[in-house]
Design an enzyme around this catalytic site. Sequence first.
Site, PDB file in Angstrom:
ATOM      1  CG  ASP A   1      76.317 -34.754   5.709  1.00 16.40           C
ATOM      2  OD1 ASP A   1      77.110 -34.805   4.748  1.00 16.40           O
ATOM      3  OD2 ASP A   1      76.312 -33.812   6.522  1.00 16.40           O
TER       4      ASP A   1
ATOM      5  CG  ASP B   1      77.319 -34.331   1.407  1.00 17.46           C
ATOM      6  OD1 ASP B   1      78.070 -35.040   2.079  1.00 17.46           O
ATOM      7  OD2 ASP B   1      76.891 -33.233   1.815  1.00 17.46           O
TER       8      ASP B   1
ATOM      9  CG  ASN C   1      74.964 -31.219   5.148  1.00 15.78           C
ATOM     10  OD1 ASN C   1      75.456 -30.307   5.804  1.00 15.78           O
ATOM     11  ND2 ASN C   1      75.588 -31.819   4.156  1.00 15.78           N
TER      12      ASN C   1
ATOM     13  CB  THR D   1      81.468 -36.129   2.135  1.00 15.81           C
ATOM     14  OG1 THR D   1      80.244 -36.814   1.844  1.00 15.81           O
ATOM     15  CG2 THR D   1      82.550 -36.569   1.186  1.00 15.81           C
TER      16      THR D   1
ATOM     17  CG  PHE E   1      78.268 -29.096   9.854  1.00 11.85           C
ATOM     18  CD1 PHE E   1      77.318 -28.622  10.743  1.00 11.85           C
ATOM     19  CD2 PHE E   1      77.962 -30.211   9.090  1.00 11.85           C
ATOM     20  CE1 PHE E   1      76.083 -29.240  10.870  1.00 11.85           C
ATOM     21  CE2 PHE E   1      76.726 -30.838   9.207  1.00 11.85           C
ATOM     22  CZ  PHE E   1      75.790 -30.348  10.091  1.00 11.85           C
ATOM     23  CG  ASN E   2      81.185 -33.016   7.813  1.00 11.66           C
ATOM     24  OD1 ASN E   2      79.984 -32.783   7.788  1.00 11.66           O
ATOM     25  ND2 ASN E   2      81.925 -33.115   6.716  1.00 11.66           N
TER      26      ASN E   2
ATOM     27  CG  HIS F   1      83.187 -27.756   2.220  1.00 12.43           C
ATOM     28  ND1 HIS F   1      84.140 -26.916   2.735  1.00 12.43           N
ATOM     29  CD2 HIS F   1      82.018 -27.078   2.271  1.00 12.43           C
ATOM     30  CE1 HIS F   1      83.570 -25.770   3.093  1.00 12.43           C
ATOM     31  NE2 HIS F   1      82.278 -25.848   2.812  1.00 12.43           N
ATOM     32  CG  ASP F   2      81.053 -32.922   1.188  1.00 13.68           C
ATOM     33  OD1 ASP F   2      81.900 -32.699   2.070  1.00 13.68           O
ATOM     34  OD2 ASP F   2      79.827 -32.919   1.417  1.00 13.68           O
TER      35      ASP F   2
END
Length: 318
Positions: A9, A14, A38, A134, A176-177, A249-250
């Site tokens: 996203d 990302d 996102n 991701t 979030f995801n 994170h990603d």
Amino acid sequence: MKRIILDCDTGVDDALAILLAMRSPELRVEAITTVSGNTRADQAARNTLLTLEVLGQPNLPPVARGEMAPLERSLLTTLEVHGGDCLGGVTRMWQPDGSRRYPEPRLGLDPRDGVDLILDTVSRFPDEVTLIATGPLTNVARAIIRNPARMRRVKEILVMGGAFRAYGNITPVAEFNLYVDPHAAQLVVDFGLPLTFVPLDVTEQVCLMRGDIAGKAERGRIARFVADVTGEYIEFHTRHDDFEGCYLHDPITVALAVDPSLLQSVETYVQVETAGDVTLGQTVADLRPGRSPRVNARVCTGIDAARFLDLFLERVMA
Ligand code: BDR
Ligand code: CA
């Protein structure tokens, strides 16, 4: 060499994950699909093309726009974290001559929808594809619904998402995801493919500090882009999380495919909360050794933060 599909996203981290994947010789990115999270999947697709264009290399993977909305819930986005264009405001940066620093991408989108591109790629390389997600798991869930037999031929799925022993980042308990599309996440878990979660428990152990990139932007176009794309994202974390840096994170999830020895993980039984009012999107698992009577996933519990950061900086800031 691992064949991968990146399903993202495309916001700031990302985009960094795409760069890391494209610059990792251990991986071959066969396709990139975008999902709403996102931002909407169409803006994520444009951001993906723009990021690929920064690489300035031939033979780029096809990019297709996927699902515009979660399976059941309405979409929640994070433009306040990732900037109005969801790419740290790079589309509003100008050169001294008045031209855009990052013009509209010339690359075009693949005509297929993202779910079909996932399915076609798996059918080209049965039992070979590592699917790295991701963003919310909507595209992956839709691909399973559309063609479960084909999706059985995915080799493994790596998911950035979840918060097990850590607090959530969108509610006290949800990451979030998984919060954006918990129903998709539970469907993917239930499908039973080899699945690894890269949760906040490990991704929040690593901070890219402003000092790590300061002064390196002049090294080249990619380093410049990393500095530009992270500026507002770092400001957000400085205001809200009290450190002058940002999470990756990603890219950490991509790094798991590059070098699995960077992370420690345990096998366990993961469930995603899809009904609770205050706990929606929470990932629930007992991570104590031997406590889960059944196993449906691996959960990452530790990371070699210094070694990951070295790898990341060497590959995207060189
Ligand atoms: C996840 O949420 C998004 O904002 C990031 O891109 C990452 O995938 C972290 O919770
Ligand atoms: Ca993401």
